[in-house]
Enzyme design. Sequence first.
Site: not given
Ligand code: SDX
Length: 430
Positions: A306, A364
């Site tokens: 998140h 989720d």
């Molecule tokens: C919702 O914003 C809100 O409040 C949203 C929400 C709401 O109520 O409105 O809470 C609802 O959207 C919840 C999130 C649902 N999405 C997912 O579950 C999809 C999987 N999660 C990711 O795509 C990600 O964690 C996000 C999109 C939720 C957050 O993305 P960020 O903050 O931009 O983090 P990032 O993509 O920069 O990741 C940071 C690091 C990365 O590694 P590095 O590049 O630093 O090496 O963490 C890794 C990412 O690769 N990473 C993951 C991961 N999520 C982040 N690696 C594996 N699996 C994951 N799920």
Amino acid sequence: MSSSTSTLNVDSKSVELAVKDGTIGPSVIDISKLYGQTGMFTYDPGFTSTAACESKITYIDGDAGLLLYRGYPIEQLAEHGDFLETCYLLLYGELPTAAQKADFDYRVTRHTMVHDQMNRFFQGFRRDAHPMAIMVACVGALSAFYHDSTDISDPQQRMIASMRMIAKMPTLAAMAYKYSIGQPFVYPQNDLDYTSNFLRMCFAVPCEEYKVNPVLSRALDRIFILHADHEQNASTSTVRLAGSSGANPFACIAAGIACLWGPAHGGANEAALKMLEEIGTPDRIPMYIAKAKDKSDPFRLMGFGHRVYKNYDPRARIMQKTTHEVLNELGIKDDPLLDVAVELEQIALKDEYFLEKKLYPNIDFYSGITLKAMGFPTSMFTVLFALARTVGWIAQWSEMIEDPSQRIGRPRQLYTGAPQRDYVTVAQRG
Ligand code: SDX
């Protein structure tokens, strides 16, 4: 709101920027005059360090795993209240008295029908159209029916439009579901509470009496509370930006639905369930954990991570408890998907990669298992998220419209394209 200043040195210039403190949480540095004073923009593409507005609605502390709606912890609202009480709180800022709650419930209940010509909209969709596509279309189309509540300068019209959307989202969502399975639409029934009405519109058939299961209705009502608002997330920011141009409220909420659909946002509940189904059995979990950690593999653990929560999402805890309640009520003893989810969570939360990147299950991760057990197809999961989030979008949109300092949102950019150059005729292009 107390304030101090912060000094920024740019080239040979020293710029004084006001610092504003909120009630709780991080203070902000007001950079609104920065361009005028320095000729420079700030740069923050994912808005990781940018406060786009001032708000009194929802507060999140990602490190503490705290979520407050108008100051009340989500755990207490989910435990003691119902979804329409939360709607009232988000819209008006205070918990309703008994009389206010009765009046609010009455008003919402009597706006649940949609214009009968909306039925013809559905005839234009393929039966296998994704229900989110139908919701974007139908909610946007509400502005074609309700011209008497599109003047955003009139508080009365804003409130009528708000009530109409809160009330009609369950009806439209149920219609989208019924249409996809070829069953007749079920009209709302005024003697049922909001969530029981929705369950009946989804699962009743004309051939027999439908009895709402109170345990399932209470569980789904709680799930709606958990999804009602969440500060300045992507879809809420979309609604605010669309609303800043003066677009009508129905169009703004349709824009929010479109943004929520993405798998990185509200579409994650559908994606998370598909991921659990693809993993299938606990023994395949290590392979998927490795894929999630592999930089060259675009796969991510859906339902994990998140932008704000760098600790457990407080909603996920309540969601997990609700999942067990629903599965027990339905007599589902060993749900293979739940086995995979519990095992996946345990492995991931011990894995260095997830610990170091502070990736925890979010709301989720468990919601899909619960909704599937209730009988909803995967394609309806994000529709239910949109149904619940409509009140949050509306509360945030209203707050923006009522803000006297509100202007059209118009971010700038860092331009790295071609410098100015002259036109070359096709003959000269070689
Ligand atoms: C919702 O914003 C809100 O409040 C949203 C929400 C709401 O109520 O409105 O809470 C609802 O959207 C919840 C999130 C649902 N999405 C997912 O579950 C999809 C999987 N999660 C990711 O795509 C990600 O964690 C996000 C999109 C939720 C957050 O993305 P960020 O903050 O931009 O983090 P990032 O993509 O920069 O990741 C940071 C690091 C990365 O590694 P590095 O590049 O630093 O090496 O963490 C890794 C990412 O690769 N990473 C993951 C991961 N999520 C982040 N690696 C594996 N699996 C994951 N799920």
